[in-house]
Structures are given as C-alpha cells and as structure tokens.
Scaffold this motif. Structure first.
Motif, PDB file in Angstrom:
ATOM      1  N   LYS A 120       0.827  -1.206   0.000  1.00 39.77           N
ATOM      2  CA  LYS A 120       0.000   0.000   0.000  1.00 39.77           C
ATOM      3  C   LYS A 120       0.862   1.257   0.000  1.00 39.77           C
ATOM      4  O   LYS A 120       0.505   2.269  -0.606  1.00 39.77           O
ATOM      5  CB  LYS A 120      -0.921  -0.010   1.221  1.00 39.77           C
ATOM      6  N   LYS A 121       1.997   1.184   0.673  1.00 34.80           N
ATOM      7  CA  LYS A 121       2.880   2.345   0.716  1.00 34.80           C
ATOM      8  C   LYS A 121       3.453   2.637  -0.664  1.00 34.80           C
ATOM      9  O   LYS A 121       3.553   3.798  -1.076  1.00 34.80           O
ATOM     10  CB  LYS A 121       4.007   2.102   1.723  1.00 34.80           C
ATOM     11  N   VAL A 122       3.820   1.568  -1.382  1.00 33.68           N
ATOM     12  CA  VAL A 122       4.320   1.751  -2.746  1.00 33.68           C
ATOM     13  C   VAL A 122       3.219   2.325  -3.628  1.00 33.68           C
ATOM     14  O   VAL A 122       3.449   3.233  -4.434  1.00 33.68           O
ATOM     15  CB  VAL A 122       4.830   0.410  -3.323  1.00 33.68           C
ATOM     16  N   GLN A 123       2.005   1.800  -3.467  1.00 30.47           N
ATOM     17  CA  GLN A 123       0.878   2.288  -4.257  1.00 30.47           C
ATOM     18  C   GLN A 123       0.624   3.771  -3.998  1.00 30.47           C
ATOM     19  O   GLN A 123       0.199   4.513  -4.883  1.00 30.47           O
ATOM     20  CB  GLN A 123      -0.390   1.489  -3.906  1.00 30.47           C
ATOM     21  N   GLU A 124       0.900   4.191  -2.785  1.00 26.42           N
ATOM     22  CA  GLU A 124       0.630   5.576  -2.412  1.00 26.42           C
ATOM     23  C   GLU A 124       1.644   6.544  -3.003  1.00 26.42           C
ATOM     24  O   GLU A 124       1.286   7.649  -3.430  1.00 26.42           O
ATOM     25  CB  GLU A 124       0.627   5.697  -0.886  1.00 26.42           C
ATOM     26  N   TYR A 125       2.917   6.130  -3.053  1.00 28.18           N
ATOM     27  CA  TYR A 125       3.965   7.076  -3.422  1.00 28.18           C
ATOM     28  C   TYR A 125       4.515   6.897  -4.838  1.00 28.18           C
ATOM     29  O   TYR A 125       5.043   7.850  -5.414  1.00 28.18           O
ATOM     30  CB  TYR A 125       5.129   6.970  -2.427  1.00 28.18           C
ATOM     31  N   ALA A 126       4.424   5.691  -5.387  1.00 24.95           N
ATOM     32  CA  ALA A 126       4.995   5.453  -6.715  1.00 24.95           C
ATOM     33  C   ALA A 126       3.936   5.637  -7.796  1.00 24.95           C
ATOM     34  O   ALA A 126       2.768   5.299  -7.591  1.00 24.95           O
ATOM     35  CB  ALA A 126       5.574   4.043  -6.794  1.00 24.95           C
ATOM     36  N   PRO A 127       4.311   6.168  -8.955  1.00 23.15           N
ATOM     37  CA  PRO A 127       3.351   6.319 -10.060  1.00 23.15           C
ATOM     38  C   PRO A 127       2.835   4.953 -10.512  1.00 23.15           C
ATOM     39  O   PRO A 127       3.593   3.979 -10.568  1.00 23.15           O
ATOM     40  CB  PRO A 127       4.181   6.987 -11.160  1.00 23.15           C
ATOM     41  N   GLN A 128       1.569   4.876 -10.840  1.00 23.80           N
ATOM     42  CA  GLN A 128       0.975   3.622 -11.279  1.00 23.80           C
ATOM     43  C   GLN A 128       1.658   3.100 -12.535  1.00 23.80           C
ATOM     44  O   GLN A 128       1.781   1.884 -12.737  1.00 23.80           O
ATOM     45  CB  GLN A 128      -0.523   3.809 -11.531  1.00 23.80           C
ATOM     46  N   PHE A 129       2.110   4.013 -13.374  1.00 24.94           N
ATOM     47  CA  PHE A 129       2.833   3.631 -14.594  1.00 24.94           C
ATOM     48  C   PHE A 129       4.057   2.786 -14.247  1.00 24.94           C
ATOM     49  O   PHE A 129       4.310   1.744 -14.856  1.00 24.94           O
ATOM     50  CB  PHE A 129       3.256   4.901 -15.343  1.00 24.94           C
ATOM     51  N   VAL A 130       4.804   3.229 -13.249  1.00 29.77           N
ATOM     52  CA  VAL A 130       6.015   2.515 -12.842  1.00 29.77           C
ATOM     53  C   VAL A 130       5.661   1.176 -12.208  1.00 29.77           C
ATOM     54  O   VAL A 130       6.274   0.143 -12.504  1.00 29.77           O
ATOM     55  CB  VAL A 130       6.835   3.372 -11.858  1.00 29.77           C
ATOM     56  N   ILE A 131       4.660   1.178 -11.343  1.00 29.82           N
ATOM     57  CA  ILE A 131       4.260  -0.052 -10.655  1.00 29.82           C
ATOM     58  C   ILE A 131       3.823  -1.113 -11.660  1.00 29.82           C
ATOM     59  O   ILE A 131       4.185  -2.286 -11.550  1.00 29.82           O
ATOM     60  CB  ILE A 131       3.121   0.239  -9.659  1.00 29.82           C
ATOM     61  N   SER A 132       3.053  -0.704 -12.658  1.00 29.83           N
ATOM     62  CA  SER A 132       2.534  -1.653 -13.638  1.00 29.83           C
ATOM     63  C   SER A 132       3.654  -2.285 -14.454  1.00 29.83           C
ATOM     64  O   SER A 132       3.681  -3.505 -14.653  1.00 29.83           O
ATOM     65  CB  SER A 132       1.540  -0.948 -14.563  1.00 29.83           C
ATOM     66  N   LYS A 133       4.594  -1.470 -14.941  1.00 27.66           N
ATOM     67  CA  LYS A 133       5.701  -2.004 -15.742  1.00 27.66           C
ATOM     68  C   LYS A 133       6.564  -2.931 -14.899  1.00 27.66           C
ATOM     69  O   LYS A 133       7.001  -3.998 -15.353  1.00 27.66           O
ATOM     70  CB  LYS A 133       6.564  -0.870 -16.306  1.00 27.66           C
ATOM     71  N   ASN A 134       6.791  -2.529 -13.663  1.00 24.56           N
ATOM     72  CA  ASN A 134       7.574  -3.346 -12.749  1.00 24.56           C
ATOM     73  C   ASN A 134       6.883  -4.680 -12.486  1.00 24.56           C
ATOM     74  O   ASN A 134       7.517  -5.744 -12.470  1.00 24.56           O
ATOM     75  CB  ASN A 134       7.767  -2.579 -11.438  1.00 24.56           C
ATOM     76  N   ARG A 135       5.565  -4.637 -12.300  1.00 22.67           N
ATOM     77  CA  ARG A 135       4.806  -5.856 -12.023  1.00 22.67           C
ATOM     78  C   ARG A 135       4.874  -6.822 -13.205  1.00 22.67           C
ATOM     79  O   ARG A 135       5.021  -8.038 -13.023  1.00 22.67           O
ATOM     80  CB  ARG A 135       3.355  -5.508 -11.703  1.00 22.67           C
ATOM     81  N   ILE A 136       4.772  -6.311 -14.413  1.00 27.78           N
ATOM     82  CA  ILE A 136       4.811  -7.165 -15.602  1.00 27.78           C
ATOM     83  C   ILE A 136       6.137  -7.914 -15.685  1.00 27.78           C
ATOM     84  O   ILE A 136       6.175  -9.133 -15.901  1.00 27.78           O
ATOM     85  CB  ILE A 136       4.587  -6.320 -16.874  1.00 27.78           C
ATOM     86  N   LEU A 137       7.235  -7.198 -15.505  1.00 25.81           N
ATOM     87  CA  LEU A 137       8.549  -7.838 -15.594  1.00 25.81           C
ATOM     88  C   LEU A 137       8.758  -8.835 -14.458  1.00 25.81           C
ATOM     89  O   LEU A 137       9.364  -9.899 -14.652  1.00 25.81           O
ATOM     90  CB  LEU A 137       9.640  -6.769 -15.585  1.00 25.81           C
ATOM     91  N   ASN A 138       8.247  -8.518 -13.280  1.00 27.83           N
ATOM     92  CA  ASN A 138       8.370  -9.452 -12.164  1.00 27.83           C
ATOM     93  C   ASN A 138       7.490 -10.683 -12.352  1.00 27.83           C
ATOM     94  O   ASN A 138       7.814 -11.770 -11.857  1.00 27.83           O
ATOM     95  CB  ASN A 138       8.014  -8.750 -10.854  1.00 27.83           C
ATOM     96  N   LEU A 139       6.382 -10.530 -13.056  1.00 29.65           N
ATOM     97  CA  LEU A 139       5.541 -11.685 -13.377  1.00 29.65           C
ATOM     98  C   LEU A 139       6.294 -12.673 -14.261  1.00 29.65           C
ATOM     99  O   LEU A 139       6.151 -13.892 -14.109  1.00 29.65           O
ATOM    100  CB  LEU A 139       4.263 -11.226 -14.083  1.00 29.65           C
ATOM    101  N   VAL A 140       7.091 -12.152 -15.182  1.00 27.71           N
ATOM    102  CA  VAL A 140       7.903 -13.025 -16.039  1.00 27.71           C
ATOM    103  C   VAL A 140       8.860 -13.843 -15.173  1.00 27.71           C
ATOM    104  O   VAL A 140       9.028 -15.056 -15.361  1.00 27.71           O
ATOM    105  CB  VAL A 140       8.683 -12.198 -17.081  1.00 27.71           C
ATOM    106  N   PHE A 141       9.473 -13.167 -14.212  1.00 24.73           N
ATOM    107  CA  PHE A 141      10.358 -13.855 -13.272  1.00 24.73           C
ATOM    108  C   PHE A 141       9.594 -14.929 -12.501  1.00 24.73           C
ATOM    109  O   PHE A 141      10.080 -16.050 -12.316  1.00 24.73           O
ATOM    110  CB  PHE A 141      10.969 -12.834 -12.312  1.00 24.73           C
ATOM    111  N   ALA A 142       8.385 -14.601 -12.050  1.00 27.39           N
ATOM    112  CA  ALA A 142       7.579 -15.555 -11.282  1.00 27.39           C
ATOM    113  C   ALA A 142       7.213 -16.776 -12.119  1.00 27.39           C
ATOM    114  O   ALA A 142       7.142 -17.897 -11.604  1.00 27.39           O
ATOM    115  CB  ALA A 142       6.315 -14.874 -10.769  1.00 27.39           C
TER     116      ALA A 142
END
Length: 245
Positions: A30-52
């Motif tokens: 929630k803290k990341v969601q509050e302070y980081a741009p959604q654009f950054v979070i989404s791109k980061n999540r996609i690349l981490n999903l590949v890792f997962a």
C-alpha cells in the motif's frame, strides 16, 4: 546453471525466493501504491511476473497470483515469457539484448535507456565491497550445510504444499490428508508419476510430490499422527518451514 548443477538448486531456490518476496512486496504494498506512479508499478509488475513464471517452472511453486495483476498485465507477461522460452531455441550470441529492447518498446519505456557496446562503456570496479547484514545471515545459513544430506526435491515440494494449504480451512486440509493416506495404503512410489487426489482437482502429482503433500497435510491438520506415517522427512519439513509463504 539450473540444468547443469543439480546440487546448487537449493541454494538457487533460497536466493530467488527472497527476491520473489521483494518483488511481490513492491507490486502490492500500500505504501508503494501511495507514493509510486501507477505507470512505474505496472511495468515493474509485468517484468516481475515473467520472473515468477520462470520460478514456477523451475521449482513448481506458483507465485503469479500473489502479484495481483490485472488481465492486461498478465497477458503481456505471458507473451514476454513465451518469447523468452523461444529465445533458448535460437541461441545466437547477444540476441537477449534485442529481446530487452523489444520488451522495453512494448512497455513504452525504451526511451529510458540506451544499449551501448561493452567496449565503449565499462564500469570501474568499486573501491570496496559492501555486504549487508542480510547477506551475512544468508551466507551463514548456506555455510551451515543444514541442507546437505536432505532430499532437495521433497523440500521444494513441501514449500509448494505449504503455500497450497495456507489458504484452506483446517478441516479441508484434514480431508485431503485422509485421502492421501488412503492412497498410501496401496503404496506411493517416489519414482512414479500420475497420482491424482480428488480433493485437489486439476493436478497430477509425482511420487515425491504426493509424499510431500502427505507429510505437510498431516503436519498441519493431524500433527499427533505424523510420527505414525513413517515418512523420513523431518529435516526436509524443518527446512521448508523456514520459508515464508
């Protein structure tokens, strides 16, 4: 390395597991969601999903759903992972850089970096190496050799079993334990595969995997009966229990 050095797989698991936890936290906090741009979070999540996805394929532990991605993010990650798998079939030297460039372009972040020839840009070595307390603790754990002499496959399957049972009611875990025990009356061969459990639909188990689920389910729901199973996996369960799920 995973294919060539089987004895190193437990150490790879430990290292990648802690990376996975950090990636999930970065995607869902929630803290990341509050302070980081959604654009950054989404791109980061996609690349981490590949890792997962690769982590799940290597160690049979699925963390994809833990990232709480939307349908579009998951679709892109699946496309990327398929491209990554196809990369291994082509194998020309340096093709991975083209893959990075294609992914960045699709994510619309290719403007953030430039790929430079190694001869044109070589980073100087740091004056000193800084080792964190977490690195020291991890090194101590590995050097303890606690994992040596245990069944590595069972450890991996037990971690997966603990994750599967974590969200189930205790009564349901108990019913699964009883069903596996019933299967066990006819013998469970570690070297066989194709075992099925009606209360775990859509899954097929290898012998070692089913034995791991057998042990973990009793450890959770019927611990007083665990010694009577006669399964020699006490040390494996002790190690598997150290991993957060």
């Amino acid at each position: 390395m995973f294919d060539r050095f089987e004895r190193l797989r437990p150490f790879q698991l430990i290292s990648l597991f802690y990376m996975m936890k950090e990636y999930i936290e970065a995607s869902t906090s929630k803290k990341v969601q509050e302070y980081a741009p959604q654009f950054v979070i989404s791109k980061n999540r996609i690349l981490n999903l590949v890792f997962a996805m690769q982590f799940g394929e290597l160690f049979c532990i699925d963390y994809v759903n833990d990232f709480k991605s939307n349908a579009e993010e998951l679709k892109i990650a699946k496309d990327f992972y398929e491209q990554f798998l196809n990369l291994g079939k082509e194998k020309p030297e340096g093709i991975e850089y083209d893959l990075i460039q294609r992914w960045a372009k699709r994510l619309q972040i290719d403007y953030l970096f430039n790929l430079v020839d190694e001869e044109d840009h070589v980073e100087p070595l740091p004056a000193e190496n800084r080792v964190s307390n977490e690195d020291i603790e991890m090194a101590r754990f590995l050097q303890s050799q606690e994992i040596i002499g245990t069944n590595h496959a069972v450890i991996l399957h037990m971690i997966g079993a603990r994750k599967y049972f974590a969200n189930l009611p205790s009564e349901e875990v108990k019913n699964i334990a009883i069903e596996i025990a019933t299967i066990g009356t006819n013998g469970i061969s570690p070297d066989k595969s194709g075992y099925t459990v009606q209360k775990i639909p859509g899954r097929s188990f290898s012998g070692y995997e089913l034995l791991s689920y057998y042990y973990v389910s009793f450890a959770i729901a019927l611990p007083e009966l665990l010694p009577k199973l006669g399964l020699p996996f006490h040390d494996e369960f002790k190690i598997a229990s150290k991993f957060e799920i």
